[in-house]
Enzyme design. Structure first.
Site, short mmCIF file in Angstrom:
data_model
loop_
_atom_site.label_atom_id
_atom_site.label_comp_id
_atom_site.label_asym_id
_atom_site.label_seq_id
_atom_site.Cartn_x
_atom_site.Cartn_y
_atom_site.Cartn_z
CE LYS A 54 -47.89 -4.67 13.67
NZ LYS A 54 -49.33 -4.83 13.63
CD GLN A 98 -51.66 -7.70 13.29
OE1 GLN A 98 -50.73 -7.24 13.95
NE2 GLN A 98 -52.06 -7.15 12.15
CG ASP A 121 -52.53 -0.69 16.72
OD1 ASP A 121 -51.62 -0.21 16.02
OD2 ASP A 121 -53.02 -1.81 16.53
#
Ligand code: NAP
Length: 295
Positions: A54, A98, A121
């Protein structure tokens, strides 16, 4: 008939070029550099590689990127305090924690601490709620990537029978909801299957589009699909190792057999995976534009 391969790698490449251009224009015209922070707790190798990918992608696109790694024994409160600090950091437009987090940390508490305007997200309930009612919001990255893949591959979704296998909060439920929305890449008739579904093949056999997000290698077999189906295979399952120590991956669909019946199919790897990271970048750029009042 052998299916058309829907390449996420190729589609993601095209979108990343568009995003790189957009980042350059934001810098040139408005002196804005979108910023992303990724927060990793612990040393899970798969999570480490996702976070590294990422950050690498962000940097390649010209996005400012910070990677914060915390030890596995970090407390929930310490993590929430860090998230709150990032909420107030003007350099940061997108915050990604994460998942999964270590067992002693409640994921929901952490995700709820993220400012919904920086929730790139798309997991905060404010964004989930907006998605359900069809308002502008950050869409979760994997379902967002699936929509882009379907649209850019010219798959007709309006009126299509879509069967989603899996009902997780990050893939199954949101993609089912999005396919139902009254908009482009939506307007489908949606069925969701899960472990309590009595006769899965009954549903999958009549599907025009199957979206498999299960986590069981090659679970969707050729006898479960009709001729001409479109297959989106979200599954990423490690089924062995090469002699060189590289993981051998398989999707949730028996690719070799199903491709002989399908009209189009995504491969694993190289299907949905590259799209997920790309949509994270798209959301981060969107967050920067929103913060600057440009949208
Ligand atoms: P998850 O949270 O484990 O959810 C799996 C879902 O599949 C659950 O709803 C479960 O049903 C259902 N399921 C499991 N076994 C089943 C069976 N035998 N029959 C019917 N339904 C079954 O998984 P996830 O996070 O959604 O991920 C699914 C897969 O996609 C994994 O392989 C994951 O690695 C992959 N993934 C890939 C990406 C990407 O970017 N490519 C992103 C996210 C996930 P119940 O609810 O009844 O338990």
């Amino acid at each position: 008939m052998s299916a058309k391969i829907i390449s996420g790698t190729e589609t993601a490449k095209v979108i990343r070029e568009e995003l790189q251009q957009e980042v350059a224009e934001l810098k040139d015209k408005h002196n804005i550099v979108p910023g992303l922070v990724t927060i990793l707790v612990g040393e899970d190798p798969a999570s480490q590689s996702y976070v590294t990918a990422k950050n690498k992608t962000a940097k390649a696109l010209g996005i400012y990127s910070e990677q914060i790694t915390l030890s596995a024994d970090t407390s929930e409160q310490e993590l929430i305090d860090l998230v709150k600090k990032c909420n107030y950091d003007d350099k940061i437009n997108g915050i990604l924690v994460q998942l999964p987090l270590p067992k002693h940390i409640n994921e929901t508490n952490v995700l709820y601490a993220i400012d919904p305007d920086k929730d790139v997200d798309g997991f905060h309930p404010v964004n989930v709620g907006k998605m359900v009612v069809g308002e502008q919001c950050f869409l979760p990255c994997t379902p967002h990537g699936i929509l882009e893949l379907l649209t850019r591959s010219g798959v007709e979704t309006s009126g299509a029978e879509v069967v989603v296998v899996g009902r997780s909060n990050i893939v199954g439920k949101p993609i089912a909801n999005l396919m139902l929305q009254k908009r482009d890449a939506g307007n489908s008739t949606v069925t969701i299957c899960h472990t309590r579904t009595k006769d899965m093949a009954l549903h999958t056999k009549r599907a025009d589009i199957i979206i498999a997000a299960v986590g069981v290698p090659k679970m969707i077999t050729a006898d479960m699909v009709k001729d001409g189906v479109v297959i989106i295979d979200v599954g990423v399952n490690r089924i062995g190792m090469t002699d060189a120590g590289k993981a051998i991956l398989a999707g949730d669909v028996d690719f070799e057999a199903v491709k002989e019946k399908a009209a189009a199919i995504t491969p694993v790897p190289g299907g949905v995976g590259p799209m997920t990271i790309t949509m994270l970048m798209k959301n981060t750029i969107q967050a920067a534009k929103q913060a600057a009042g440009l949208v």
